[in-house]
Write an enzyme that holds these catalytic residues in place. Structure first.
Site, PDB file in Angstrom:
ATOM      1  N   ASP A   1       0.703  -0.938   0.270  1.00 56.40           N
ATOM      2  CA  ASP A   1       0.116   0.085  -0.060  1.00 56.40           C
ATOM      3  C   ASP A   1       0.659   1.278  -0.073  1.00 56.40           C
ATOM      4  OD1 ASP A   1      -3.070  -0.249  -0.319  1.00 56.40           O
ATOM      5  OD2 ASP A   1      -2.507  -1.497   2.275  1.00 56.40           O
TER       6      ASP A   1
HETATM    7  C1  BGC Z   1       0.526   0.973   6.454  1.00 57.46           C
HETATM    8  C2  BGC Z   1       0.023  -0.139   5.225  1.00 57.46           C
HETATM    9  C3  BGC Z   1      -1.397   0.109   5.128  1.00 57.46           C
HETATM   10  C4  BGC Z   1      -1.786   1.207   4.874  1.00 57.46           C
HETATM   11  C5  BGC Z   1      -3.240   1.247   4.466  1.00 57.46           C
HETATM   12  C6  BGC Z   1      -0.200   2.211   5.939  1.00 57.46           C
HETATM   13  O1  BGC Z   1      -0.381   3.160   6.347  1.00 57.46           O
HETATM   14  O2  BGC Z   1       1.360   1.250   6.341  1.00 57.46           O
HETATM   15  O3  BGC Z   1       0.394  -1.471   5.703  1.00 57.46           O
HETATM   16  O4  BGC Z   1      -1.725  -1.091   4.089  1.00 57.46           O
HETATM   17  O5  BGC Z   1      -1.795   2.501   5.657  1.00 57.46           O
HETATM   18  O6  BGC Z   1      -4.547   1.966   5.687  1.00 57.46           O
HETATM   19  C1  NOJ Z   2      -1.744  -3.723   5.397  1.00 58.93           C
HETATM   20  C2  NOJ Z   2      -2.884  -3.943   4.589  1.00 58.93           C
HETATM   21  O1  NOJ Z   2      -4.027  -4.685   5.226  1.00 58.93           O
HETATM   22  C3  NOJ Z   2      -2.795  -5.187   3.417  1.00 58.93           C
HETATM   23  O2  NOJ Z   2      -3.429  -4.724   2.373  1.00 58.93           O
HETATM   24  C4  NOJ Z   2      -1.213  -4.432   2.839  1.00 58.93           C
HETATM   25  O3  NOJ Z   2      -1.329  -5.350   1.330  1.00 58.93           O
HETATM   26  C5  NOJ Z   2      -0.351  -4.566   3.518  1.00 58.93           C
HETATM   27  N1  NOJ Z   2      -0.284  -3.727   4.853  1.00 58.93           N
HETATM   28  C6  NOJ Z   2       1.494  -3.996   3.081  1.00 58.93           C
HETATM   29  O4  NOJ Z   2       1.033  -2.379   2.514  1.00 58.93           O
END
Ligand code: BGC
Ligand code: NOJ
Length: 810
Positions: free
Chosen positions: A483
């Protein structure tokens, strides 16, 4: 250092001190009513949706940590204490918290009085039951008081913590004997209420927080308890709570049990809004009638235990490795159920407000859940697909209560569509139920647009085909699985990298990872086409898959490993040419598990590079070297300090990808080594470093560039649960559901020894014994099914046979 121990026989983790490094929580509820409960009785409850229908209030970021929950105060002489230690924190003579499968049990002793508190959510009722048994273990009679306490949330948890000008005037309660009804907003917008009751005649009650706790008192020292008892307050606005006061006298050795029920009830759908504001108590009374006696509560508890025992029988291994047995048979499957239920909505690190159900998250959660309750998985797939758009893209998240896509977040994560193929394929491999593909499913919940689910998968597949960048690799969009890899981000406003679509959206950046996904799940799509007799379509799909494979091998190869991406300027990401972030884990794991580069030797190279550049004693880092400063062209990933989260943390989610990739190459020792490094049971001994619960996976472990190397973060709600279960159950132990039956293809360390797996599959029980006399790492050379030798490694399905005795020799 440990703060407890596993009791495998009881299927429990036993916490022996309330002072764990972080609150160690458990989940109660498997259907609609859910509670989170920590090892000090902190937590909260909600019905279906942690944002919209929050029943009790919780304060994140609280001081002391985790200081709101369902509390029982015991006032014995001048000492007031709690069975879960908080909030009084009165030192206990004995303390134990047993987190079990769907329940938590607290035992505490103080000055000769013992409290045994069992919390669980019955399978068939929308309530949490707290069974509190008090025993006088002293030599003298005891006379003491028990106070119960819950603080209601005014339903919408976000509104509850922001809209005070309105909310502090809306609170309403009704008291009816031992039952306190919370009916805020019932008069107008709501069709439901909550209640808190006890199966005894209370000696007092309070429903106003100011009266019970006190306006300026801490929960550790409530006014009412200090001043001699409850005041009989009736909340009007402000802060509705429910507190009971019970006077107890026990002779030496005597016990008394109270049943407290926190429940949720709805009126019949046709309730007239203009009807007077009097609660229809019938549904609550019906529910409470069951829990007036300990027999009623014990029967509900026995039913819950039996339910779980039956579920867990669906996959059970007996091996020489006690930690593998414990994780596979109990905790990993349990966590898979919790992630299925919660997606990424409510934990101690997810506020229940921010994120609902994730499209990609919930698709992946299915992998570890589908064997437990296939029917629920089926419905989930349909719900998820209903949030897809006609062009194959999808809302990134949806709200569990309404099942509507979340427009604030929107779409644009270009891996999302392919996860739908992955989740559906996992369901069909498990069940053989191809009929799901004919289910009529809308786009964006618009019933006028219904098409068969299969058509949704086609749109998913085509989305990648029609969204490629200059190198022929898939466009990444706002991000892919990672993400935080926001390569189309040009905003120089801090914090804007993970914003909704708009100016930051661009069509150019490309993802090698999505290329790997496309190869892996494109093959599944082609198989599904062929099964429907669409042979041309299947062939065309395979041509696309092969084309992508070549593109990844060429434009996606960096020399020693797979590149991660191209940014919006066509610059490489995850290349030896980069100053930082030279190598990323995701494409190495996913491309190899998709079979890319195996015959070219690139797969071997990529995995050796992972071992060389990314491995640490606590697991494989997501990238190296971590970014030392913010990069405008990379986005949120570089917003984290080095070693944390997506910037060089050990993301537990993609460690199993590498482990699975190792099994593809037949490296059993290395695959298992990777499995062990992040496996909770294996790192229990370093709980003081790891900090999060030793019975479940965390999303992230701080990487070697971080100050707190080895520290876990964001426990419970992570795709790690599903992926590690897939890894250990299907790829290492090698019992893999396939379209035409179970495939037996183990990949273990040479000295792993023989083991037996019991597996429920398509209505039959399989007992599979695997032996390894030659100490090899991969594959089987002989397969005997019900006494008959079969060739290959697939157990054919025989109609009518419900028991399979299988003998496999590696
Ligand atoms: C986090 C991710 C997460 C994303 C979406 C980010 O701040 O680092 O792990 O998937 O937010 O909520
Ligand atoms: C947490 C999110 O829930 C997931 O969708 C994502 O793939 C990982 N973080 C990596 O960014």
């Amino acid at each position: 250092m440990k703060f407890g121990y596993f009791d495998d026989k009881a299927l429990e983790y036993v916490i022996t001190t309330p002072r764990t490094p972080l609150p160690w929580i458990n989940y109660l509820g498997c259907n609609d009513f859910f509670s989170i409960v920590s090892n000090t009785c902190g937590g909260y409850s909600f019905y279906k949706d942690a944002k919209m229908l929050r029943i009790t209030r919780y304060r994140y970021n609280s001081m002391p940590l985790d200081s709101n929950g369902k509390y029982y105060y015991i006032q014995d002489g001048d000492v007031t204490w709690n069975p879960g230690w908080q909030p009084t924190q009165t030192p206990l003579d004995f303390y134990e918290c047993r987190h079990g499968i769907g329940y938590s049990r607290f035992t505490a002793k103080k000055n000769g009085l013992k409290a045994d508190l069992l919390n669980f959510v019955p399978l068939h009722d929308t309530c949490e039951l707290n069974r509190l048994t008090l025993t006088n273990e002293s030599e003298a009679p005891k006379s003491f008081k028990v106070f119960s306490y819950v603080e209601f949330c005014l339903w919408n948890a976000l509104d509850d913590m922001t809209n005070f000008q309105r909310n502090l005037s809306t609170g309403e309660v009704e008291i009816d004997g031992a039952t306190i009804y919370h009916k805020t907003e019932y008069r107008e917008r709501r069709n439901h209420y909550a209640f808190f009751s006890v199966n005894a005649k209370p000696d007092g009650f309070d429903t106003s927080r100011d009266a019970f706790i006190g306006t300026y008192s801490p929960a550790s020292d409530p006014d009412a308890i200090r001043n001699g008892g409850c005041t009989g307050s009736v909340a009007s606005g402000w802060y509705p709570v429910a507190a009971h006061e019970l006077h107890v006298i026990l002779t030496p050795g005597e016990s008394k049990t109270f049943l407290f029920v926190l429940g949720y009830a709805e009126n019949p759908k046709d309730r007239k809004w203009e009807a007077p504001n009097v609660i229809n108590k019938a549904p609550a009374r019906r529910l409470l009638a069951k829990y007036q006696t300990t027999e009623g509560a014990d029967a509900a508890f026995a039913e819950l235990k039996a339910y779980w025992e039956n579920l867990l029988e669906g996959y059970h291994v007996e091996s020489r490795d006690e930690k593998v047995n414990r994780m596979v048979n109990i905790w990993n499957q349990y966590q898979c159920m919790v992630t299925f239920n919660m997606s990424r909505s409510a934990s101690y690190y997810e506020s229940g407000i921010g994120r609902g159900m994730g499209f990609r998250d919930s698709c992946q959660d299915l992998f570890g859940f589908v064997h437990l309750i296939p029917e629920k998985a089926r419905q989930r797939i349909i719900d998820i697909a209903s949030t897809q758009f006609e062009d194959g893209s999808a809302y990134h998240q949806y709200q569990p209560l309404t099942r509507r896509g979340n427009a604030d977040i929107g779409s644009g994560f270009n891996d999302d569509p392919l996860w739908l193929i992955a989740g559906t394929a996992a369901y069909i491999r498990e069940t053989g139920d191809f009929s799901i593909l004919d289910e009529s499913v809308p786009f964006d919940n618009d019933e006028a647009t219904c098409v068969p689910l299969f058509e949704h998968l086609t749109r998913s597949f085509e989305y990648t085909v029609t969204h490629k960048g200059p190198h022929g690799l898939p466009q990444i969009g706002r991000a892919d699985w990672n993400d935080c890899l926001n390569l189309n981000c040009f905003s120089d406003t801090p914090g804007e990298s993970f914003q909704t679509t708009g100016p930051s959206e661009g069509p150019i950046a490309e993802s090698v990872f999505i290329g790997g996904m496309f190869v892996r799940y494109g093959k599944d799509y082609a198989k599904l086409c062929a099964h429907r007799g669409l042979l041309d379509k299947a062939k065309a799909a395979m041509t696309e898959v092969q084309k992508m494979e070549q593109t990844v091998l060429n434009a996606g190869w960096d020399g020693e490993w797979f590149l991660r991406a191209y940014d919006a300027n066509g610059q490489k990401v995850g290349s030896h040419e980069c100053e930082e972030g030279k190598i990323f884990i995701e494409p190495q794991g996913f491309c190899v598990l998709a079979g890319i580069g195996v015959k070219e030797g690139k797969a071997e190279k990529a995995l050796s590079s992972v071992e060389k550049h990314l491995d640490t004693k606590y697991g494989i880092r997501i990238l190296a070297p971590s970014y030392s400063h913010y990069y405008l062209n990379l986005g949120e990933i570089s917003s984290y300090p080095p070693g944390y989260k997506e910037n060089g943390g050990i993301f537990c989610h993609n460690n199993p990808w590498v482990s699975i990739a190792e099994t593809v190459l037949g490296h059993g020792t290395r695959a298992f080594d990777i499995y062990k490094k992040t496996c909770p049971a294996y790192i229990e001994d370093i709980s003081e470093i790891h900090c999060t619960e030793p019975y479940v996976y965390s999303q992230m472990v701080a990487g070697s560039d971080a100050k707190y190397f080895g520290q876990g973060k964001n426990s419970w709600l992570t795709g790690t649960a599903a992926w590690t279960f897939v890894n250990i159950s299907q790829h290492i132990l090698g019992i893999c559901p396939d379209y035409d039956g179970l495939r037996i293809d183990p990949c273990v360390p040479k000295d792993f020894g023989s083991y037996t797996v019991s597996r429920r599959f398509r209505g039959a029980m399989y007992r599979i014994h695997i032996s390894n006399p030659d100490h090899v790492e991969k594959g089987i050379r002989k397969l005997t099914v019900n006494g008959k030798e079969v060739s290959g490694n697939l157990i054919p399905i025989t109609e009518g046979v419900t028991k399979y005795e299988v003998d496999a020799v590696m």
